[in-house]
Design an enzyme around this catalytic site. Structure first.
Site, PDB file in Angstrom:
ATOM      1  CD  GLU A   1      -0.179  12.390  18.700  1.00 45.31           C
ATOM      2  OE1 GLU A   1       0.086  11.620  17.741  1.00 45.31           O
ATOM      3  OE2 GLU A   1       0.347  12.257  19.827  1.00 45.31           O
TER       4      GLU A   1
ATOM      5  CB  SER B   1       4.368  -2.525   5.396  1.00 49.04           C
ATOM      6  OG  SER B   1       4.317  -1.567   6.414  1.00 49.04           O
TER       7      SER B   1
ATOM      8  CB  SER C   1       3.000   7.231   4.005  1.00 44.46           C
ATOM      9  OG  SER C   1       1.973   6.747   4.822  1.00 44.46           O
TER      10      SER C   1
ATOM     11  CD  GLU D   1      -3.797   1.290   7.478  1.00 43.26           C
ATOM     12  OE1 GLU D   1      -4.111   1.902   6.441  1.00 43.26           O
ATOM     13  OE2 GLU D   1      -2.677   1.368   8.003  1.00 43.26           O
TER      14      GLU D   1
ATOM     15  CD  GLN E   1      -2.438   1.026   2.857  1.00 38.38           C
ATOM     16  OE1 GLN E   1      -2.718  -0.064   3.338  1.00 38.38           O
ATOM     17  NE2 GLN E   1      -2.726   2.150   3.471  1.00 38.38           N
TER      18      GLN E   1
HETATM   19  C1  LIG Z   1       5.384   0.227  11.080  1.00 38.76           C
HETATM   20  C2  LIG Z   1       4.786   1.145  10.080  1.00 38.76           C
HETATM   21  C3  LIG Z   1       4.284   0.643   8.909  1.00 38.76           C
HETATM   22  C4  LIG Z   1       3.713   1.486   7.963  1.00 38.76           C
HETATM   23  N1  LIG Z   1       3.276   0.944   6.783  1.00 38.76           N
HETATM   24  C5  LIG Z   1       2.775   1.774   5.819  1.00 38.76           C
HETATM   25  C6  LIG Z   1       2.364   1.240   4.559  1.00 38.76           C
HETATM   26  O1  LIG Z   1       2.447   0.036   4.314  1.00 38.76           O
HETATM   27  N2  LIG Z   1       1.885   2.094   3.625  1.00 38.76           N
HETATM   28  C7  LIG Z   1       1.758   3.433   3.865  1.00 38.76           C
HETATM   29  O2  LIG Z   1       1.309   4.153   2.976  1.00 38.76           O
HETATM   30  N3  LIG Z   1       2.161   3.974   5.041  1.00 38.76           N
HETATM   31  C8  LIG Z   1       2.655   3.176   6.025  1.00 38.76           C
HETATM   32  N4  LIG Z   1       3.062   3.718   7.233  1.00 38.76           N
HETATM   33  C9  LIG Z   1       3.025   5.172   7.407  1.00 38.76           C
HETATM   34  C10 LIG Z   1       2.044   5.695   8.422  1.00 38.76           C
HETATM   35  O3  LIG Z   1       0.735   5.611   7.942  1.00 38.76           O
HETATM   36  C11 LIG Z   1       2.456   7.112   8.755  1.00 38.76           C
HETATM   37  O4  LIG Z   1       3.739   7.063   9.335  1.00 38.76           O
HETATM   38  C12 LIG Z   1       1.522   7.792   9.700  1.00 38.76           C
HETATM   39  O5  LIG Z   1       0.257   7.988   9.115  1.00 38.76           O
HETATM   40  C13 LIG Z   1       2.072   9.131  10.214  1.00 38.76           C
HETATM   41  O6  LIG Z   1       2.484   9.935   9.163  1.00 38.76           O
HETATM   42  P1  LIG Z   1       3.939  10.616   9.166  1.00 38.76           P
HETATM   43  O7  LIG Z   1       4.921   9.556   9.409  1.00 38.76           O
HETATM   44  O8  LIG Z   1       4.049  11.418   7.958  1.00 38.76           O
HETATM   45  O9  LIG Z   1       3.933  11.552  10.431  1.00 38.76           O
HETATM   46  P2  LIG Z   1       3.349  13.068  10.492  1.00 38.76           P
HETATM   47  O10 LIG Z   1       2.030  13.093   9.842  1.00 38.76           O
HETATM   48  O11 LIG Z   1       4.366  14.028   9.987  1.00 38.76           O
HETATM   49  O12 LIG Z   1       3.204  13.223  12.035  1.00 38.76           O
HETATM   50  C14 LIG Z   1       4.218  13.733  12.896  1.00 38.76           C
HETATM   51  C15 LIG Z   1       3.554  14.084  14.221  1.00 38.76           C
HETATM   52  O13 LIG Z   1       2.584  15.111  13.996  1.00 38.76           O
HETATM   53  C16 LIG Z   1       1.350  14.725  14.503  1.00 38.76           C
HETATM   54  N5  LIG Z   1       0.293  15.274  13.687  1.00 38.76           N
HETATM   55  C17 LIG Z   1       0.151  15.279  12.352  1.00 38.76           C
HETATM   56  N6  LIG Z   1      -1.008  15.842  11.985  1.00 38.76           N
HETATM   57  C18 LIG Z   1      -1.643  16.203  13.131  1.00 38.76           C
HETATM   58  C19 LIG Z   1      -2.882  16.822  13.413  1.00 38.76           C
HETATM   59  N7  LIG Z   1      -3.762  17.150  12.464  1.00 38.76           N
HETATM   60  N8  LIG Z   1      -3.191  17.010  14.708  1.00 38.76           N
HETATM   61  C20 LIG Z   1      -2.329  16.648  15.706  1.00 38.76           C
HETATM   62  N9  LIG Z   1      -1.154  16.072  15.484  1.00 38.76           N
HETATM   63  C21 LIG Z   1      -0.810  15.852  14.200  1.00 38.76           C
HETATM   64  C22 LIG Z   1       1.376  13.192  14.416  1.00 38.76           C
HETATM   65  O14 LIG Z   1       0.436  12.614  15.285  1.00 38.76           O
HETATM   66  C23 LIG Z   1       2.784  12.885  14.803  1.00 38.76           C
HETATM   67  O15 LIG Z   1       2.909  12.876  16.188  1.00 38.76           O
HETATM   68  C24 LIG Z   1       3.641   2.883   8.194  1.00 38.76           C
HETATM   69  C25 LIG Z   1       4.124   3.382   9.396  1.00 38.76           C
HETATM   70  C26 LIG Z   1       4.703   2.547  10.334  1.00 38.76           C
HETATM   71  C27 LIG Z   1       5.228   3.118  11.604  1.00 38.76           C
END
Ligand SMILES: Cc1cc2nc3c(=O)[nH]c(=O)nc-3n(C[C@H](O)[C@H](O)[C@H](O)COP(=O)(O)OP(=O)(O)OC[C@H]3O[C@@H](n4cnc5c(N)ncnc54)[C@H](O)[C@@H]3O)c2cc1C
Lengths: 376, 415
Positions: free
Chosen positions: B381, B171, B139, B254, B136
């Site tokens: 969050e 992933s 991100s 999901e 998927q």
């Molecule tokens: C083990 C693992 C597997 C994953 N597998 C996949 C996958 O297969 N495919 C895929 O597409 N993605 C995958 N992801 C990605 C995952 O969906 C994202 O990491 C997640 O949605 C957070 O996005 P980010 O990393 O960009 O963090 P950010 O969005 O940049 O967040 C950083 C911080 O800001 C906070 N924040 C952001 N927006 C807000 C808001 N509106 N209000 C308050 N706080 C906020 C967050 O909570 C976090 O604490 C995976 C992640 C992990 C850890």
């Protein structure tokens, strides 16, 4: 597995809600504070007339025996509306406890009076005694005896007139039915923790009592009583938590600061999301308990404990955050927020402290693991 | 209210139990159990996938795969209740579903809703057997929580689109044969309205997959570079610029899958607390430990019976609400706490995993997993935002991204 109340049960709950809304926590406070009543007696009488005080009493004793599920819902509704009456203690806790015992005579004597509202019952735990109770003169012909001792302050004590209690240990254990001498309300109302449930303490000097069971049988019965009462209390706490969250939510949508509704500030949104999460956990555990109560007594001890622990947490969290979200107005006498805050605290310890229930749960889990290991 | 199976459910459970007793890979049960908390007890990841595939194919051959899928898609047309019953009985091996969770749990339902019948016939059976794994690609470096902010560009070309951009945290991209990607097809409209969902073979020209190590040092997810990758029109799902509603379908599945099936760690911490330490004392004999165990058990029960409440609601015809987010939010935080508490109990012994020290192994992994789990599938969050807005009806955030996507502010360039 089915973890939802039926339409019919919910419809009965809705009727109960309608009767309860004829009063309010505030009206109860006025009754207690200004009119010096022991509880919201006008509401109590209305509930007696409409048959709601017999919800946990069999028909042969003048009740309507609405069943455990409805009692759970009734307790939740009491939590929601927070009337100043000892409904859960007397109608759910005491009546259901007495009905469990093999004591036809005591049941015939007391249950009709619970149902008609002339008597209010309590369940006393070991921690509730300040001077250890002493029994004497058990008359095996009619199971009567006399008891001397003193209780600590009891929630709802000011309005109670009879109690069930377990005294002694092992083969000396006895489950007693204990008419209470006229309770004295202790302290001025503004010195009372939970304003809507005035406490009282009792002193017994060779007071008459009745033995309902002894030894092992008494202890087993007592455990079942505690689990049931804990579950009803958990439902009351659940309702209280839900009402506090709704009060916070509603206020946060109407109060403006910095040009916007305070409910749009993320700090408050997240606080309310955490309240919701705590409530959802409590609700799931409470429903587990309600299902166990009707369907599988063997699971009730665990279910009652988790329900009680989760609901205590949820109500305390929601009550204190509700005050916080109300700002200045929330910490005034005028606001109902402190009524919930006080009640969340008094309910947390009303029937065994959180520590008591956690300890009880862990013992149970250790025992389960032991028997699972032996079975494997 | 009741706690028991209906006679049909009890019979189903009995059949599931018989099947598992007879056919599950019992020779590998220890390894399978050690997979909890995403630990990788296999020296080579390929061995893990091979074992998982072996079990998946046995299940499929005997009619126990993808129970909730419709029959015509290669499933069994059963309800989520039976699915949970099977998972309960499959307990020891449930982690072998890991490689297929995304394909079967999130991607397949999306294909069922949006792919053509011919495509469904082509892809779904292979996903059900575990033959093909999908990933998927949602991100991106600049779009995680704010998923609608993806920037991977899709440019119109004859017969399809070419993609240019980068995905991240994908992933399983390194063993996936196919991938589903959310891309931008129009930057001149509000951001949700210019997105399109496409899928492609992962060995298409222009795709580069590079592993990213998690804090554990293992590389379960990847960054995926898309450099002029061609996607034919037939591989657009749900229509051009309609990608957001497709993505929401995937995300809903999901959250359901993750919230309902992830262990919290309560068995592990209980087990550890019962073991005598070097001085012969059992942690569980201390009151402070007992209080904690009771609190976590209470949460665990609340989550499990929460799933049952949801199943009851689904059986009555309701659709699962955002309440499912509660399980994920509470569970992930509890896991992280439990892991730290377990490591506390282990003390110095946990500073390095000695060979054969299962407890140290388990709590190290749980310690990593708790952190990952609070981020994946929607951060804490974001879960709280969802609960506050969709369940409690609180106002949405003030936003700075309401105009055309190309005008949305981004981070200033590093000095
Ligand atoms: C083990 C693992 C597997 C994953 N597998 C996949 C996958 O297969 N495919 C895929 O597409 N993605 C995958 N992801 C990605 C995952 O969906 C994202 O990491 C997640 O949605 C957070 O996005 P980010 O990393 O960009 O963090 P950010 O969005 O940049 O967040 C950083 C911080 O800001 C906070 N924040 C952001 N927006 C807000 C808001 N509106 N209000 C308050 N706080 C906020 C967050 O909570 C976090 O604490 C995976 C992640 C992990 C850890």
């Amino acid at each position: 597995m089915n973890l939802a109340f039926s339409e019919e049960e919910l419809a009965i709950r809705d009727e109960f809600r309608r009767v309860l809304t004829s009063s309010s926590a505030r009206a109860g406070l006025v009754a207690i504070q200004a009119q010096q009543l022991s509880c919201d007696l006008p509401l109590w009488q209305r509930l007696a007339q409409t048959g709601w005080l017999g919800a946990g009493v069999a028909e042969e004793h003048g009740g309507s025996a609405l069943g455990n599920a409805v009692l759970c819902l009734a307790a939740e509704e009491i939590g929601r509306q927070s009337p100043a009456i000892p409904y859960v203690a007397s109608v759910c806790g005491f009546a259901v406890a007495l009905a469990l015992a093999d004591a036809p005579r005591a049941q015939a004597q007391w249950l009709p009076r619970i149902a008609d509202g002339s008597v209010l019952g309590l369940v006393l735990m070991a921690q509730d005694w300040s001077a250890p109770p002493l029994l004497s003169g058990i008359d095996s012909a009619d199971d009567s005896c006399t008891l001397s001792g003193a209780t600590r302050l009891l929630r709802d004590g000011a309005s109670a007139s009879v109690a069930l209690t377990l005294i002694g240990e092992a083969e000396r254990a006895a489950l007693l039915l204990l008419p209470l001498p006229a309770g004295e309300r202790i302290g001025a109302i503004d010195k009372t923790l939970d304003l809507l449930h005035p406490p009282a303490a009792f002193r017994f000097d060779a007071a008459p009592a009745e033995v309902l069971a002894t030894g092992d049988a008494a202890i087993r019965l007592w455990e079942r009583v505690l689990d049931r009462y804990a579950l009803f209390t958990a439902f009351e706490q659940l309702g209280g938590a839900q009402a506090a969250l709704e009060m916070a939510r509603d206020y946060s949508l109407t109060r403006y600061a910095f040009g916007r509704a305070i409910g749009s500030f993320q700090a408050l949104k997240h606080s309310m999301a955490d309240m919701l999460a705590a409530i959802e956990l409590a609700r799931s555990n409470c429903y587990f308990g309600a299902a166990a109560l009707d369907d599988d007594e063997a699971q009730l001890p665990e279910a009652a404990a988790v329900a009680r622990i989760a609901a205590t947490d949820a109500f305390r969290l929601c009550a204190k955050q509700n005050m916080q979200i109300h700002g200045g107005i929330g910490v005034t006498w005028e606001s109902d927020a402190h009524l919930a805050y006080r009640r969340a605290q008094s309910l947390a310890t009303a029937l065994g402290t959180p520590g008591f229930w956690k300890e009880r749960l862990v013992r149970l889990l250790i025992a389960h693991r032991g028997s699972a290991a032996r079975a494997a | 209210m009741n706690l028991h199976d209906t006679p049909e459910q009890a019979a189903f459970r009995e059949r599931a139990r018989d099947f598992i007793r007879e056919h599950a890979p019992w020779d590998q049960v220890q390894q399978a159990r050690r997979l909890r908390f995403a630990g990788k007890p296999f020296a080579d990841e390929a061995d893990w996938i091979a074992l998982s595939r072996r079990w998946q194919q046995i299940k499929h051959a005997h009619g126990w795969a993808c129970l909730v899928w419709p029959r015509e898609c290669g499933g069994q047309g059963l309800s989520p209740i039976e699915n949970v019953i099977f998972q309960q009985e499959e307990q020891d091996f449930v982690e072998l579903n890991g490689p297929f969770m995304i394909s079967q749990g999130f991607i397949a339902p999306t294909l069922m809703s949006f792919a053509s019948e011919a495509q469904q016939r082509e892809f779904l059976p292979a996903i059900a057997r575990g033959d093909t794994v999908w990933c998927q690609m949602f991100s991106e470096p600049g779009a995680g929580s704010d998923l609608a902010g993806v920037r991977t560009r899709a440019e119109r070309v004859a017969g399809g689109w070419t993609l240019k951009g980068q995905k991240v945290w994908t992933s399983g991209a390194h063993y996936a044969a196919w991938g589903m990607a959310l891309v931008r097809t129009d930057a001149d409209v509000v951001k949700h309205k210019g997105l399109t969902m496409v899928f492609m073979k992962m060995d298409s020209p222009g795709i580069t997959v590079r592993p990213i190590e998690e804090l554990s040092g293992h590389a379960h997810f990847n960054e995926v570079f898309l450099d002029e990758v061609f996607v034919p029109d037939a591989q657009v799902l749900g229509g051009v610029n309609q990608g957001w509603s497709v993505a929401l379908t995937t995300l809903m599945n999901e959250r359901m899958t993750i919230g309902a099936s992830t262990p919290m760690g309560i068995e592990e911490i209980f087990e550890l607390a019962m073991q005598p330490d070097a001085d012969g004392r059992r942690p569980i004999d201390s009151e402070s430990v007992r209080m904690k165990l009771a609190e976590w058990h209470t949460k665990d029960c609340g989550i499990r019976y929460g799933v049952q409440r949801m199943l009851t609601a689904i059986a009555a015809g309701a659709s699962p609400g955002p309440e499912a987010s509660v399980g994920k939010l509470v569970g992930a935080n509890a896991t992280q706490e439990i892991a730290a508490f377990g490591l506390d109990l282990l003390g110095n012994r946990a500073l390095a995993q000695a060979d054969g020290d299962d407890a140290a192994y388990c709590f190290h992994w749980m310690f990593h997993f708790g952190a990952l789990h609070r981020v994946e599938g929607g951060t804490d969050e974001i879960m709280r935002n969802v609960l506050a807005e969709r369940v409690l009806g609180l106002p949405a955030e003030h936003r700075a991204d309401k105009g055309p996507f190309r005008d949305v502010p981004t981070a200033p360039p590093a000095a």
